[in-house]
Enzyme design. Sequence first.
Site, PDB file in Angstrom:
ATOM      1  N   LYS A 105      -0.090   0.198  -6.394  1.00 35.52           N
ATOM      2  CA  LYS A 105       0.995  -0.034  -5.395  1.00 35.52           C
ATOM      3  C   LYS A 105       2.461   0.972  -5.526  1.00 35.52           C
ATOM      4  O   LYS A 105       2.883   1.067  -6.679  1.00 35.52           O
ATOM      5  CB  LYS A 105       1.770  -1.401  -5.636  1.00 35.52           C
ATOM      6  CG  LYS A 105       2.386  -2.058  -3.973  1.00 35.52           C
ATOM      7  CD  LYS A 105       3.077  -3.291  -4.037  1.00 35.52           C
ATOM      8  CE  LYS A 105       4.216  -3.264  -3.024  1.00 35.52           C
ATOM      9  NZ  LYS A 105       4.816  -4.230  -4.104  1.00 35.52           N
TER      10      LYS A 105
ATOM     11  N   LYS B  16       9.482   0.354  -5.712  1.00 32.67           N
ATOM     12  CA  LYS B  16      10.109   1.380  -5.748  1.00 32.67           C
ATOM     13  C   LYS B  16      10.875   0.124  -7.814  1.00 32.67           C
ATOM     14  O   LYS B  16      11.174   1.242  -8.747  1.00 32.67           O
ATOM     15  CB  LYS B  16      11.587   0.000  -5.262  1.00 32.67           C
ATOM     16  CG  LYS B  16      12.018   0.665  -4.334  1.00 32.67           C
ATOM     17  CD  LYS B  16      12.603  -0.133  -3.485  1.00 32.67           C
ATOM     18  CE  LYS B  16      12.083   0.181  -1.551  1.00 32.67           C
ATOM     19  NZ  LYS B  16      12.568  -1.223  -0.647  1.00 32.67           N
TER      20      LYS B  16
ATOM     21  N   LYS C 258       6.756 -10.933 -10.473  1.00 25.23           N
ATOM     22  CA  LYS C 258       7.970 -10.541 -10.918  1.00 25.23           C
ATOM     23  C   LYS C 258       8.939 -11.056 -11.543  1.00 25.23           C
ATOM     24  O   LYS C 258       9.632 -11.450 -12.046  1.00 25.23           O
ATOM     25  CB  LYS C 258       8.744 -10.824  -9.754  1.00 25.23           C
ATOM     26  CG  LYS C 258       8.615  -9.510  -8.227  1.00 25.23           C
ATOM     27  CD  LYS C 258      10.147  -9.499  -6.875  1.00 25.23           C
ATOM     28  CE  LYS C 258      10.105  -8.000  -6.739  1.00 25.23           C
ATOM     29  NZ  LYS C 258      10.308  -7.647  -5.335  1.00 25.23           N
TER      30      LYS C 258
END
Length: 332
Positions: free
Chosen positions: A192, A195, A112
Amino acid sequence: MATIFSGIQPTGEVHLGNYMGALRHWVSLSKRPEHEAFFSIVDCHAFTVPYDAKAFPKGVFETAVAVLAVGLDERATVFVQSDVPEHTELAWYLGCVAPMGELGRMTQFKEKSEQHKSSVGTGLFTYPILMAADILLYKATLVPVGHDQLQHLEFARDLARHFNHRFKTELFPEPKPHHLTLRIRGTDGGEKMSKSRNNTIAMLEPPQGIWKKLKGAFTDPQRVTREIPGRPEICNIYTMHTVVTPEPALTETIHAGCTTANIGCGDCKKLLAESLDRELAPVRERAAELRAQPKRVLEVLGDGASTCRARAAQTMAAVKEAAGVRGARSAP
Ligand code: TYM
């Protein structure tokens, strides 16, 4: 009595990865009479990356609708994290015993912080401490999560141990993962379904939408023509069959059909669409009913927060006692 805790971020639509990796287990675990269960819409975790503050409340509401629609036992407590300030309070105490080195090794932080390079706040770095606080505040022992959260859960176990050791207490039990941890890949074949990667199929999407996305979804990349046998063990479609196709005989037929090239990926996907619809149609119906009664949803969340605050106050009193933090009571 085992205590279950789990959470979901209110960012974007709840997708099939969330459903199969977590929510489905939330339902089954919540229904066991020997369990008490707490499930949270973890809005404070969502603040760790840039987000649209105006659209945020709708995201929280929609996530609550999805969580309630999956059919948790009515004894389960569902609440919004920021309604229980003790989560962030406990995170501070745990942060003081959390090793920085371990935080820097977290895969999700690495990913991230790369993704949001220009705006990495310390909240993103200390995210696993808040997650540990979520779990330990209720002294939860069992945490149903998908594969991607296992590292964070291991960290929560370490923090429980560090705190207990530092203050010579047995206050926190070590939380364990629910033994089934699953990873659902994205429709693009990515590691994965997520979102932030735009490769999801929403749990509440109507069947036509689900079918459209399934039709174009990646399978075994080696199976470029129908005649080539497939490898179910690496195919995301097969993984999803093992979760939602209830008849073991049918799952075995699919496995055999794929490995012998007797069924093609298109047929396999059609069968999956049917299984998904069988399972998700009632969830969609319940979600529509809940959206039509927003007050009811808010009431459930309000009741959940009251229950949690009472519980959290007890844990915080014990934490402060163990840590020798007595505030004004320390005054002579
Ligand atoms: P979040 O919001 O990313 O996802 C919610 C749950 O869905 C699981 N999940 C998946 N499982 C399988 N395959 C996938 N592709 C997939 N994508 C998501 C996640 O593992 C998770 O169980 N940090 C957590 C939320 C959290 C939490 C907690 C969880 C905060 N505090 C305390 C448990 C306990 C998160 O971001 O989940």
